[in-house]
Design an enzyme around this catalytic site. Structure first.
Site, mmCIF file in Angstrom:
data_model
loop_
_atom_site.group_PDB
_atom_site.id
_atom_site.type_symbol
_atom_site.label_atom_id
_atom_site.label_comp_id
_atom_site.label_asym_id
_atom_site.label_seq_id
_atom_site.Cartn_x
_atom_site.Cartn_y
_atom_site.Cartn_z
ATOM 1 N N ASN A 24 24.297 16.660 -22.052
ATOM 2 C CA ASN A 24 25.202 17.237 -23.152
ATOM 3 C C ASN A 24 26.754 16.852 -23.206
ATOM 4 O O ASN A 24 27.328 17.220 -23.925
ATOM 5 C CB ASN A 24 25.081 18.782 -23.130
ATOM 6 C CG ASN A 24 25.750 19.192 -21.748
ATOM 7 O OD1 ASN A 24 26.262 18.608 -20.987
ATOM 8 N ND2 ASN A 24 26.081 20.537 -21.834
ATOM 9 N N ASP A 99 16.958 23.013 -2.909
ATOM 10 C CA ASP A 99 17.828 23.816 -1.827
ATOM 11 C C ASP A 99 17.781 25.075 -1.877
ATOM 12 O O ASP A 99 17.807 25.826 -2.580
ATOM 13 C CB ASP A 99 19.175 23.332 -1.751
ATOM 14 C CG ASP A 99 19.656 22.060 -1.104
ATOM 15 O OD1 ASP A 99 19.860 22.072 -0.109
ATOM 16 O OD2 ASP A 99 19.431 21.379 -1.858
ATOM 17 N N ASP A 205 18.942 24.292 3.781
ATOM 18 C CA ASP A 205 20.097 23.978 3.955
ATOM 19 C C ASP A 205 20.620 24.568 5.120
ATOM 20 O O ASP A 205 20.466 25.943 5.330
ATOM 21 C CB ASP A 205 20.938 24.483 2.718
ATOM 22 C CG ASP A 205 22.556 24.036 2.810
ATOM 23 O OD1 ASP A 205 22.756 22.794 2.928
ATOM 24 O OD2 ASP A 205 23.253 24.930 3.130
ATOM 25 N N GLU A 261 17.400 21.263 7.066
ATOM 26 C CA GLU A 261 18.292 20.274 7.572
ATOM 27 C C GLU A 261 18.573 21.002 9.142
ATOM 28 O O GLU A 261 19.411 21.886 9.122
ATOM 29 C CB GLU A 261 19.523 20.367 6.695
ATOM 30 C CG GLU A 261 20.865 19.461 6.918
ATOM 31 C CD GLU A 261 22.074 19.918 6.220
ATOM 32 O OE1 GLU A 261 22.966 19.057 6.390
ATOM 33 O OE2 GLU A 261 22.260 21.060 6.205
ATOM 34 N N HIS A 336 23.786 13.303 0.147
ATOM 35 C CA HIS A 336 25.061 13.518 -0.603
ATOM 36 C C HIS A 336 26.207 13.891 0.514
ATOM 37 O O HIS A 336 27.281 14.054 0.045
ATOM 38 C CB HIS A 336 24.694 14.979 -1.609
ATOM 39 C CG HIS A 336 24.667 16.148 -0.429
ATOM 40 N ND1 HIS A 336 23.302 16.035 0.067
ATOM 41 C CD2 HIS A 336 24.896 17.150 -0.297
ATOM 42 C CE1 HIS A 336 23.085 17.437 0.527
ATOM 43 N NE2 HIS A 336 24.253 18.107 0.280
ATOM 44 N N ASP A 337 25.915 13.907 1.643
ATOM 45 C CA ASP A 337 26.943 13.928 2.708
ATOM 46 C C ASP A 337 27.154 12.860 3.563
ATOM 47 O O ASP A 337 27.884 12.936 4.478
ATOM 48 C CB ASP A 337 26.663 15.104 3.916
ATOM 49 C CG ASP A 337 26.003 16.474 3.123
ATOM 50 O OD1 ASP A 337 26.891 16.771 2.271
ATOM 51 O OD2 ASP A 337 25.086 17.275 3.746
HETATM 52 C C1 GLC Z 1 24.589 21.137 4.306
HETATM 53 C C2 GLC Z 1 24.654 20.541 2.928
HETATM 54 C C3 GLC Z 1 26.257 20.209 2.650
HETATM 55 C C4 GLC Z 1 26.936 21.553 2.453
HETATM 56 C C5 GLC Z 1 26.543 22.408 4.017
HETATM 57 C C6 GLC Z 1 27.036 23.885 3.458
HETATM 58 O O1 GLC Z 1 25.157 20.277 5.204
HETATM 59 O O2 GLC Z 1 24.000 19.189 2.956
HETATM 60 O O3 GLC Z 1 26.468 19.602 1.492
HETATM 61 O O4 GLC Z 1 28.374 21.562 2.356
HETATM 62 O O5 GLC Z 1 25.211 22.418 4.111
HETATM 63 O O6 GLC Z 1 26.018 24.498 2.437
HETATM 64 CA CA CA Z 2 26.355 18.135 -18.684
#
Ligand code: GLC
Ligand code: CA
Length: 569
Positions: A24, A99, A205, A261, A336-337
C-alpha cells in the site's frame, strides 16, 4: 526415520514482513505485500513460509514486543488480510508458520499496564517483580547483577511500586512469569487462536528463556558492569515442563510443526530434550552454533572478515550427527538477527560474489533437517554500508552503541566493527528490481536499501539462467522433487576431509544410494586428494566443469559440487 511428516520434507522461507514488500506504499512491508509475492515464492519453489511478527506492537523491537496477541498491527494490515494470505498460500501448497512469542510482551500490553499499577493488582504476578537491593551507601541496586541481551542490566526500576521488573531484552519487553498458571493458560489460548485461524505451526521465539534461575548474583568473571551470564535464564530444566504443557494443551490435535529458537547456549543434549519426539515438546530447534565461524567479533571492518572452515564444519557436524535418528533438525544460514551470509562467509564485494553465494548454498542445503532460506539470501543480498548511527534501526544495536560511546569508544570505529554483527544487516529492504527503492515501495521506506540493489535484484536474476536465484531454484527442486530427494531428506550424514582447512565435504547415504557434497568455501584454490568413490552423476555444481574425483583435484575458489557416487571403485 520412517515416520515421514510434511515438515520434514518442506523447504522453508523466512519473511521479515517489514522489509519484504509494501503493497500500500506507506513505506512499510505488509501482509498484502506477502500475498502479492506468493507467485514469486511458488516460482522459487518453497512450500513453507515463516512470517515474522505482525501482532499489534509499539515496534520497539519491530514487533517482537507484542501489545495484543489477537490483533494485527495496522501498519501490516488487518486480520482479514492475514486470512486471505493463509488461504492463498494454502491454495499454492505453501504452509504458513508464525512467531509465537512466549517469553515477554510489550510494556504497553494491557497485562503489563495493569501489572505495574500496584503490588496487589491481579496481573502483578504475570511478570517478574523484585524489590531493590541497597549497597552500604544506601544506593539502590538491581535484584541481581545479570546483564540483558540488548545491553545494560536485565532489570528495570519502576517508580510506581518501587520495584524492578525483569527484562532480558529491551526495557520495553518485560519478561512473563511462566510460573504463573494464568500466564500459561493465556498462552495456550493465543496459540490455539492462530491454529484455529489456519496457521500450520509456530516458530517459538526465545523459547530457551522461559525459566529463570533463582535470583542470586552471578560470580562469573566479567569486565562489564552487568554480568552476561546467560545460563541464568537459558535452557533451564523447568522450561521443559512448560513446553510439555504447551504441546499437550495447545499443540495437540493439529497437524502442525513447531520450531523453537534455542539460541547460543543450547547443546545437542538440550536439543534432544526439546525435540526428541518422545519428549513431546517441539519438533525441531534453531541453534546458533554455525553463525559465528569467522572473526567478526575481532575484525576491524568487513575487509578483514575471514571464514573459519574447520570451525564451521565442527559446528554443523555436531548437530548433523548428534541429532540424527533421535530428533529432527532445522538448518539455515541466517535469519533477521544475523549478518548476510555472503558478507559473513563469502566474497561479498569481490568478483566471486555469485559463486560464493552458490557454494555456501550447496554446502548447507544438502544437509539433513528442514531448511529455511531468509528473504534476499536467494539473490545473494549483502550487508549494507552503514555510515552513522542514523542508519540503524535495531534497538539492540542502538542501546549498545550509546553505552559504548559513553564509555569513550570512537563512533566511527565502533560502527565499522559492530556493524559486522548487527541485526540491521539482514533487515534492509528486499531488492526486487533496479527501480525506485528497489521496487519495495513507491512511498518513503522505513529503512535503508543496500546500494547494490541496482545490480543485485530479483528481476534481473529471473532473466539470467546462471543467477544465484536460478541456482537456488535448482537446489529447491532437487531437494523437494528430484529422485535424490529422499537421500537429502532422510539420508545419514558423514563428514569427510575433516582436517581440510578450505573444503567442506560430506556424504549422504540412503537405501544404497549416496551423494557426495564437495565445496571449496574459500577465496583460494584448494587441493583435494583423489577420493575412493565412483562418480555416477554430477547433480549440481557452481562451475560449468567436469570433475574427476579419482585423481588429485584442484578446486577453484568456491568451486562446489553435489555428486552421486558409488562407494566401491
Ligand atoms: C528472538 C528474535 C529477535 C528478538 C528476540 C526477542 O531472538 O529472533 O529478533 O529481538 O527474540 O523477542
Ligand atoms: Ca505497507
Amino acid at each position: 526415520m520412517n515416520n515421514n511428516k510434511w515438515w520434514k520434507e518442506a523447504f522453508g522461507y523466512q519473511i521479515y514482513i517489514r522489509s519484504f514488500y509494501d503493497a500500500n506504499n506507506d513505506g512499510i512491508g505488509d501482509l498484502q505485500g506477502i500475498t502479492e509475492k506468493l507467485p514469486y515464492l511458488s516460482y522459487l519453489g518453497v512450500n513453507l513460509i515463516w512470517i515474522c511478527p505482525f501482532y499489534k506492537s509499539p515496534m520497539d523491537d519491530n514487533g517482537y514486543d507484542v501489545m495484543d496477541f489477537y490483533a494485527v498491527d495496522k501498519t501490516y494490515g488487518t486480520l482479514e488480510d492475514f486470512k486471505v494470505l493463509v488461504e492463498e498460500a494454502h491454495k499454492r501448497g505453501i504452509r504458513v508458520i508464525i512467531d509465537l512469542i512466549l517469553n515477554h510482551t510489550s510494556d504497553e500490553h494491557s497485562w503489563f499496564i495493569e501489572s505495574r499499577k500496584s503490588k496487589d493488582n491481579p496481573y502483578r504476578d504475570y511478570y517478574i517483580w523484585r524489590p531493590p537491593r541497597y549497597d552500604e551507601l544506601g544506593n539502590r541496586k538491581e535484584p541481581t547483577n545479570w546483564a540483558s541481551f540488548f545491553g545494560g542490566g536485565c532489570w528495570e526500576y519502576d517508580e510506581q511500586t518501587d520495584e524492578y521488573y525483569m527484562k532480558i531484552f529491551s526495557k520495553k519487553m518485560p519478561d512473563l512469569n511462566w510460573e504463573n498458571h494464568q500466564v500459561q493458560e493465556e498462552m495456550v489460548k493465543v496459540a490455539k487462536y492462530w491454529l484455529d485461524l489456519g496457521v500450520d505451526g509456530f516458530r517459538v521465539d526465545a523459547v530457551a528463556h522461559l525459566a529463570k534461575a533463582p535470583f542470586v548474583d552471578s560470580d562469573m568473571p566479567t569486565n562489564y558492569r552487568y554480568t552476561p551470564d546467560w545460563g541464568r535464564f537459558s535452557n533451564l530444566p523447568k522450561l521443559h515442563e512448560y513446553l510439555k504443557m504447551m504441546r499437550k494443551k495447545a499443540f495437540s490435535g493439529y497437524d502442525l510443526m513447531v520450531v523453537g529458537e534455542v539460541g547460543g547456549g543450547a547443546l545437542v543434549e538440550d536439543a534432544l530434550k526439546y525435540s526428541a519426539p518422545e519428549e513431546e515438546e517441539l519438533d525441531m530447534v534453531f541453534n546458533f552454533d554455525h553463525n559465528w565461524c569467522n572473526n567478526s567479533w575481532s575484525a576491524k571492518d568487513r575487509t578483514e572478515l575471514k571464514i573459519n572452515v574447520p570451525h564451521l564444519k565442527e559446528m554443523f557436524d555436531k548437530w548433523q550427527t548428534g541429532l540424527f535418528g533421535k530428533a529432527w533438525n532445522a538448518i539455515y544460514w541466517l535469519n533477521h538477527d544475523q549478518p548476510r551470509v555472503v558478507t559473513h562467509y563469502g566474497d561479498d564485494e569481490g568478483p566471486l560474489h555469485d559463486r560464493s553465494a552458490k557454494a555456501l548454498a550447496v554446502a548447507l542445503y544438502f544437509m539433513w533437517g528442514t531448511p529455511f532460506i531468509y528473504n534476499g539470501e536467494e539473490i545473494g543480498m549483502t550487508n549494507p554500508h552503514f555510515k552513522s548511527i542514523a542508519d540503524f534501526q535495531d534497538v539492540s544495536f542502538i542501546t549498545q552503541y550509546y553505552l559504548n560511546i559513553q564509555n569513550g569508544t570512537d563512533p566511527e570505529a565502533y560502527i565499522a566493527h559492530a556493524s559486522l554483527s548487527t541485526r540491521d544487516n539482514a533487515r534492509t529492504l528486499m531488492q526486487w528490481n533496479d527501480g525506485l527503492h528497489g521496487g519495495f515501495t513507491k512511498g518513503t521506506p522505513w529503512n535503508l536499501i543496500n546500494e547494490n540493489y541496482r545490480t543485485i535484484n530479483v528481476e534481473s536474476q529471473i532473466k539470467d539462467p546462471n543467477s544465484i536465484l536460478n541456482f537456488y531454484r535448482k537446489i529447491i527442486e532437487i531437494r523437494t522433487k528430484s529422485p535424490f530427494r529422499n537421500i537429502i531428506i532422510y539420508g545419514s550424514y558423514e563428514l569427510i576431509e575433516k582436517e581440510h582447512n578450505q573444503i567442506y565435504a560430506y556424504l549422504r547415504r540412503f537405501e544404497g544410494r549416496n551423494l557426495l557434497v564437495l565445496c571449496n568455501l574459500t577465496k583460494e584454490a584448494a587441493t583435494v586428494d583423489k577420493l575412493p568413490y565412483t562418480l555416477e552423476e554430477r547433480v549440481l555444481g557452481t562451475m560449468d566443469k567436469q570433475i574427476n574425483i579419482n585423481k588429485k583435484m584442484v578446486l577453484e575458489p568456491y568451486e562446489a559440487y553435489v555428486l552421486e557416487i558409488k562407494e566401491e571403485i
